[in-house]
Design a protein around this motif. Structure first.
Motif, PDB file in Angstrom:
ATOM      1  N   LEU A   1      12.389  40.421 -68.249  1.00  0.00           N
ATOM      2  CA  LEU A   1      12.769  39.101 -67.761  1.00  0.00           C
ATOM      3  C   LEU A   1      14.208  39.166 -67.269  1.00  0.00           C
ATOM      4  CD1 LEU A   1      11.990  35.850 -69.708  1.00  0.00           C
ATOM      5  CD2 LEU A   1      14.127  36.144 -68.490  1.00  0.00           C
ATOM      6  N   VAL A   2      14.408  38.828 -66.009  1.00  0.00           N
ATOM      7  CA  VAL A   2      15.753  38.876 -65.435  1.00  0.00           C
ATOM      8  C   VAL A   2      16.067  37.525 -64.815  1.00  0.00           C
ATOM      9  CG1 VAL A   2      17.262  39.988 -63.736  1.00  0.00           C
ATOM     10  CG2 VAL A   2      15.499  41.337 -64.904  1.00  0.00           C
ATOM     11  N   THR A   3      17.195  36.951 -65.196  1.00  0.00           N
ATOM     12  CA  THR A   3      17.626  35.701 -64.591  1.00  0.00           C
ATOM     13  C   THR A   3      18.981  35.915 -63.950  1.00  0.00           C
ATOM     14  OG1 THR A   3      16.524  34.508 -66.382  1.00  0.00           O
ATOM     15  CG2 THR A   3      17.987  33.233 -64.967  1.00  0.00           C
ATOM     16  N   GLU A   4      19.102  35.435 -62.712  1.00  0.00           N
ATOM     17  CA  GLU A   4      20.389  35.519 -62.031  1.00  0.00           C
ATOM     18  C   GLU A   4      21.002  34.120 -61.973  1.00  0.00           C
ATOM     19  OE1 GLU A   4      21.290  38.201 -59.027  1.00  0.00           O
ATOM     20  OE2 GLU A   4      22.081  36.696 -57.663  1.00  0.00           O
ATOM     21  N   MET A   5      22.212  33.996 -62.486  1.00  0.00           N
ATOM     22  CA  MET A   5      22.916  32.724 -62.438  1.00  0.00           C
ATOM     23  C   MET A   5      23.776  32.694 -61.175  1.00  0.00           C
ATOM     24  SD  MET A   5      21.876  33.248 -65.602  1.00  0.00           S
ATOM     25  CE  MET A   5      21.396  32.382 -67.122  1.00  0.00           C
TER      26      MET A   5
ATOM     27  N   VAL B   1      28.035  23.321 -60.636  1.00  0.00           N
ATOM     28  CA  VAL B   1      26.588  23.434 -60.478  1.00  0.00           C
ATOM     29  C   VAL B   1      26.198  24.907 -60.581  1.00  0.00           C
ATOM     30  CG1 VAL B   1      24.612  23.036 -58.957  1.00  0.00           C
ATOM     31  CG2 VAL B   1      26.545  21.428 -58.951  1.00  0.00           C
ATOM     32  N   THR B   2      25.258  25.201 -61.461  1.00  0.00           N
ATOM     33  CA  THR B   2      24.750  26.566 -61.565  1.00  0.00           C
ATOM     34  C   THR B   2      23.259  26.554 -61.291  1.00  0.00           C
ATOM     35  OG1 THR B   2      26.367  27.001 -63.303  1.00  0.00           O
ATOM     36  CG2 THR B   2      24.648  28.638 -62.991  1.00  0.00           C
ATOM     37  N   GLU B   3      22.834  27.473 -60.436  1.00  0.00           N
ATOM     38  CA  GLU B   3      21.408  27.607 -60.169  1.00  0.00           C
ATOM     39  C   GLU B   3      20.895  28.863 -60.853  1.00  0.00           C
ATOM     40  OE1 GLU B   3      19.579  26.324 -56.684  1.00  0.00           O
ATOM     41  OE2 GLU B   3      18.527  28.199 -56.325  1.00  0.00           O
ATOM     42  N   MET B   4      19.874  28.693 -61.694  1.00  0.00           N
ATOM     43  CA  MET B   4      19.271  29.831 -62.360  1.00  0.00           C
ATOM     44  C   MET B   4      18.091  30.317 -61.510  1.00  0.00           C
ATOM     45  SD  MET B   4      21.128  28.151 -64.604  1.00  0.00           S
ATOM     46  CE  MET B   4      22.010  28.332 -66.153  1.00  0.00           C
TER      47      MET B   4
ATOM     48  N   HIS C   1      13.483  41.661 -79.693  1.00  0.00           N
ATOM     49  CA  HIS C   1      13.997  41.160 -78.417  1.00  0.00           C
ATOM     50  C   HIS C   1      15.443  41.631 -78.230  1.00  0.00           C
ATOM     51  CE1 HIS C   1      10.641  38.338 -78.102  1.00  0.00           C
ATOM     52  NE2 HIS C   1      10.912  37.865 -79.296  1.00  0.00           N
ATOM     53  N   VAL C   2      15.781  42.011 -77.001  1.00  0.00           N
ATOM     54  CA  VAL C   2      17.177  42.354 -76.691  1.00  0.00           C
ATOM     55  C   VAL C   2      17.585  41.604 -75.429  1.00  0.00           C
ATOM     56  CG1 VAL C   2      18.831  44.198 -76.169  1.00  0.00           C
ATOM     57  CG2 VAL C   2      16.926  44.656 -77.719  1.00  0.00           C
ATOM     58  N   CYS C   3      18.706  40.911 -75.500  1.00  0.00           N
ATOM     59  CA  CYS C   3      19.227  40.148 -74.353  1.00  0.00           C
ATOM     60  C   CYS C   3      20.560  40.756 -73.932  1.00  0.00           C
ATOM     61  CB  CYS C   3      19.395  38.688 -74.753  1.00  0.00           C
ATOM     62  SG  CYS C   3      20.126  37.668 -73.468  1.00  0.00           S
ATOM     63  N   LEU C   4      20.639  41.212 -72.694  1.00  0.00           N
ATOM     64  CA  LEU C   4      21.848  41.872 -72.172  1.00  0.00           C
ATOM     65  C   LEU C   4      22.483  40.964 -71.126  1.00  0.00           C
ATOM     66  CD1 LEU C   4      19.222  44.101 -72.174  1.00  0.00           C
ATOM     67  CD2 LEU C   4      21.185  45.651 -72.242  1.00  0.00           C
ATOM     68  N   THR C   5      23.776  40.638 -71.283  1.00  0.00           N
ATOM     69  CA  THR C   5      24.403  39.715 -70.343  1.00  0.00           C
ATOM     70  C   THR C   5      25.563  40.361 -69.586  1.00  0.00           C
ATOM     71  OG1 THR C   5      26.195  38.728 -71.665  1.00  0.00           O
ATOM     72  CG2 THR C   5      23.966  37.911 -72.080  1.00  0.00           C
ATOM     73  N   GLY C   6      25.973  39.663 -68.533  1.00  0.00           N
ATOM     74  CA  GLY C   6      27.126  40.084 -67.750  1.00  0.00           C
ATOM     75  C   GLY C   6      26.780  40.238 -66.284  1.00  0.00           C
ATOM     76  N   ARG C   7      27.742  39.963 -65.427  1.00  0.00           N
ATOM     77  CA  ARG C   7      27.465  40.059 -63.988  1.00  0.00           C
ATOM     78  C   ARG C   7      27.266  41.510 -63.562  1.00  0.00           C
ATOM     79  NH1 ARG C   7      32.029  37.202 -60.736  1.00  0.00           N
ATOM     80  NH2 ARG C   7      31.848  35.582 -62.333  1.00  0.00           N
ATOM     81  N   ASN C   8      26.744  41.684 -62.358  1.00  0.00           N
ATOM     82  CA  ASN C   8      26.544  43.021 -61.784  1.00  0.00           C
ATOM     83  C   ASN C   8      25.671  43.937 -62.632  1.00  0.00           C
ATOM     84  OD1 ASN C   8      29.815  42.389 -60.980  1.00  0.00           O
ATOM     85  ND2 ASN C   8      28.395  42.846 -59.327  1.00  0.00           N
TER      86      ASN C   8
ATOM     87  N   MET D   1      15.632  41.321 -71.943  1.00  0.00           N
ATOM     88  CA  MET D   1      16.035  40.215 -71.061  1.00  0.00           C
ATOM     89  C   MET D   1      17.426  40.474 -70.499  1.00  0.00           C
ATOM     90  SD  MET D   1      14.766  37.103 -73.486  1.00  0.00           S
ATOM     91  CE  MET D   1      15.041  38.030 -74.996  1.00  0.00           C
ATOM     92  N   VAL D   2      17.608  40.152 -69.241  1.00  0.00           N
ATOM     93  CA  VAL D   2      18.909  40.352 -68.591  1.00  0.00           C
ATOM     94  C   VAL D   2      19.372  39.029 -67.976  1.00  0.00           C
ATOM     95  CG1 VAL D   2      20.144  41.579 -66.755  1.00  0.00           C
ATOM     96  CG2 VAL D   2      18.418  42.787 -68.102  1.00  0.00           C
ATOM     97  N   HIS D   3      20.599  38.624 -68.288  1.00  0.00           N
ATOM     98  CA  HIS D   3      21.218  37.459 -67.630  1.00  0.00           C
ATOM     99  C   HIS D   3      22.369  37.971 -66.798  1.00  0.00           C
ATOM    100  CE1 HIS D   3      19.981  34.768 -71.306  1.00  0.00           C
ATOM    101  NE2 HIS D   3      18.952  35.301 -70.697  1.00  0.00           N
ATOM    102  N   THR D   4      22.258  37.828 -65.494  1.00  0.00           N
ATOM    103  CA  THR D   4      23.310  38.370 -64.629  1.00  0.00           C
ATOM    104  C   THR D   4      23.658  37.376 -63.522  1.00  0.00           C
ATOM    105  OG1 THR D   4      24.019  40.400 -63.494  1.00  0.00           O
ATOM    106  CG2 THR D   4      21.729  39.681 -63.101  1.00  0.00           C
ATOM    107  N   GLY D   5      24.452  37.813 -62.565  1.00  0.00           N
ATOM    108  CA  GLY D   5      24.851  36.947 -61.458  1.00  0.00           C
ATOM    109  C   GLY D   5      26.243  36.375 -61.669  1.00  0.00           C
ATOM    110  N   PRO D   6      26.813  35.815 -60.598  1.00  0.00           N
ATOM    111  CA  PRO D   6      28.193  35.327 -60.642  1.00  0.00           C
ATOM    112  C   PRO D   6      28.340  33.926 -61.239  1.00  0.00           C
ATOM    113  CG  PRO D   6      27.300  35.102 -58.434  1.00  0.00           C
ATOM    114  CD  PRO D   6      26.221  35.743 -59.259  1.00  0.00           C
ATOM    115  N   GLY D   7      27.223  33.254 -61.524  1.00  0.00           N
ATOM    116  CA  GLY D   7      27.312  31.880 -62.015  1.00  0.00           C
ATOM    117  C   GLY D   7      27.598  31.796 -63.503  1.00  0.00           C
TER     118      GLY D   7
END
Lengths: 203, 203
Positions: B180-184, A181-184, B162-169, B35-41
């Motif tokens: 736009l920042v999303t934490e998984m 399960v992942t929560e966004m 558009h630029v999307c940067l991913t990775g935890r921390n 856009m940033v996709h981060t978090g431990p999920g």
């Protein structure tokens, strides 16, 4: 950088790698996963479609059932139907997000139709991965019975088939049944500043 | 269902739709997003690749620079290089996750090389969407300077790209600069139960 820093770095990395290799040795089981992407943030459907891309890359036949979106043309629908129809089946059961429709009976019929298609695709021995896009919205409004869905996933889904269920407000019963399960979570969203939904990003 | 329930439902939906339509009217600006996709999920890279799928669908030329993965074959690399090379450029700068390597100087050189490629792609007027996959890991270890990246994104990135940067921390400076920042967030992961990484899901 001094040699000392690099030596310490190499030593630390070596230890982390050894620990990780040892941990990974215990990860030997293969099974079809029940995956849930939920939460108010972005990326729930997108990451499902990213997995569909991986399936196509690996020659794993897959299927998408979209439960709620449907009134407008989405990029992923166009892409999969026009470019990868032989590798990924694509079904649309809904009629636009729930706030676009004003006919509850029709919404229920569409959701039930989607669930019938979903069960057929999951049971199909040719299909290895099924994405049930936005099904959580249909479950939340009880357009589909959560107990029936959980029972089907736990007891009738073929062992090796992966199922990915997306949408905010996943029911606790589904989270309990899922393997992953992942929560966004939304940290920042440009809608706040008057920026509209844009091709490639949201559509 | 009684007609009463359906009438109330239709009325509620009509009000929500009206409120939403009014809200959407204020969302008129188009601009390239950071856009940033981060978090431990899970789903940080997958949802980036889902957006790449949408770009290809809309005929928007795009590019991926993978900063850390690279030693093994990923599904998305195979898929994009073999099937959509004309629509999406794909670059790999890294040499496997950081815990796989033990040579800090080599990691820094690879990350810097990736950043040089990234800037070229972002500045290229033909490219509308650039995904910098796992760049946050290179930033976290200071293999690339965060101030340089933020300054480039804010002041040199073409307005509509558009630029999307991913990775935890993700670093706080990047989160501050992003639109736009999303934490998984990880709620449940099957690794705990001895299930290994599987094709289509993780690879």
């Amino acid at each position: 950088m001094s040699e000392d820093v690099n030596a310490r770095h190499a030593d630390k990395r070596r230890k982390i790698k050894a620990a990780r290799d040892k941990m990974m040795e215990t990860k030997t089981e293969e099974k079809g996963l029940i995956m849930v992407h939920t939460g108010p943030g972005k990326g729930k459907s997108s990451s499902g479609f990213g997995m569909i891309m991986r399936c196509i890359a690996h020659g794993m036949p897959c299927a998408v059932v979209q439960f709620i979106k449907g009134n407008w043309e989405t990029g992923e629908k166009t892409f999969l139907r026009e470019r990868h129809a032989e590798e990924c089946r694509f079904f649309v059961s809904g009629e636009g997000f729930t706030w676009e429709t004003q006919d509850r009976e029709r919404d229920i019929a569409a959701a039930q139709n989607g669930w019938t298609i979903a069960k057929e695709q999951i049971l199909d021995p040719d299909i290895q991965f099924v994405m049930l896009d936005e099904i959580n919205i249909a479950l939340r409004y009880d357009y589909i019975d959560i107990d029936e869905v959980v029972d089907f996933l736990l007891h009738e889904k073929p062992r090796m088939t992966h199922v990915c269920l997306t949408g905010r407000n996943a029911k606790p019963e589904l989270i309990e049944a899922a393997d992953l399960v992942t929560e966004m979570t939304l940290v920042k969203h440009p809608f706040r500043d008057g920026v509209k939904a844009q091709k490639g990003v949201e559509l």
